[in-house]
Design an enzyme around this catalytic site. Structure first.
Site, short mmCIF file in Angstrom:
data_model
loop_
_atom_site.label_atom_id
_atom_site.label_comp_id
_atom_site.label_asym_id
_atom_site.label_seq_id
_atom_site.Cartn_x
_atom_site.Cartn_y
_atom_site.Cartn_z
N TYR A 22 0.72 -1.28 0.06
CA TYR A 22 0.12 -0.09 0.01
C TYR A 22 1.06 1.32 0.03
CZ TYR A 22 -3.53 -3.25 1.05
OH TYR A 22 -4.50 -4.46 1.09
N ASN A 67 -13.37 2.44 -1.82
CA ASN A 67 -12.36 1.30 -1.49
C ASN A 67 -13.15 0.73 -0.43
OD1 ASN A 67 -10.61 -0.38 -0.76
ND2 ASN A 67 -8.72 0.93 -1.51
N HIS A 73 -15.20 -7.90 -0.75
CA HIS A 73 -15.20 -9.55 -1.19
C HIS A 73 -16.40 -10.21 -0.33
CE1 HIS A 73 -11.62 -8.27 -2.87
NE2 HIS A 73 -11.20 -7.78 -1.56
N ASP A 80 -25.87 -3.95 -1.82
CA ASP A 80 -27.20 -3.58 -1.95
C ASP A 80 -27.28 -1.86 -1.43
OD1 ASP A 80 -27.84 -6.10 -2.27
OD2 ASP A 80 -28.36 -6.57 -0.23
N HIS A 93 -9.38 0.24 -5.86
CA HIS A 93 -8.29 -0.56 -5.05
C HIS A 93 -7.06 -0.20 -5.09
CE1 HIS A 93 -11.48 -3.05 -3.20
NE2 HIS A 93 -11.93 -2.91 -4.24
N SER A 95 -4.11 -1.86 -4.45
CA SER A 95 -3.46 -3.02 -5.09
C SER A 95 -4.55 -3.76 -6.24
CB SER A 95 -3.49 -4.40 -4.11
OG SER A 95 -4.66 -4.77 -3.41
N ARG A 104 -9.60 -12.62 -2.82
CA ARG A 104 -9.82 -11.42 -3.13
C ARG A 104 -10.25 -11.12 -4.52
NH1 ARG A 104 -7.81 -8.40 1.12
NH2 ARG A 104 -5.95 -9.54 2.47
#
Length: 137
Positions: A22, A67, A73, A80, A93, A95, A104
């Site tokens: 990150y 993010n 996941h 929703d 994201h 990564s 992931r």
């Protein structure tokens, strides 16, 4: 134009956690470095799923960048919530989730987002801002 950035769990640790994935820059420092004069950016971060859902429901933005971290996941509820609002959402994201652990690889959010940006580091947020700046949203 008003853009809301929503960051999910553990993203409050950017610059400290898994810097090999990150990076070493905090999110606050990254946002301060952006020069988007015609965009009003607000940021919300929570490690709590329900707070993210409430933020989605209560937003007054022209666009949302999300993010959702690990909730990407697992959270049908966040998916929703995105489906239930009219505000367009771009999923980001830091990564490349497709190159990480197999759990992931699937995003529950991608099918309800107007677009997805993965793997470009913090630059992904700027790319999403550029999308909103240049689109009709």
């Amino acid at each position: 134009m008003k853009i809301l950035i929503i960051n999910g769990p553990n993203l409050n640790l950017l610059g400290k956690r898994q810097t090999e994935i990150y990076g070493e820059l905090s999110f606050d420092d990254y946002i301060k470095s952006l020069n988007k004069n015609n965009i009003q950016i607000s940021v919300f971060q929570s490690n709590i799923e329900g707070e993210i859902i409430n933020c989605l429901h209560e937003n007054n933005a022209d666009g949302i960048i999300i993010n959702a971290g690990g909730y990407t996941h697992t959270s049908v509820a966040i998916r929703d919530a995105i489906s239930s609002i009219e505000t367009p959402v771009v999923e980001v994201h830091i990564s490349n989730i497709a190159s990480r652990e197999s759990f992931r690889h699937e995003s529950l959010i991608s099918p309800v987002a107007v677009g997805c940006i993965f793997g470009f580091g913090m630059k992904g947020y700027e790319l999403a801002l550029d999308y909103f700046e240049k689109s009709k949203h």
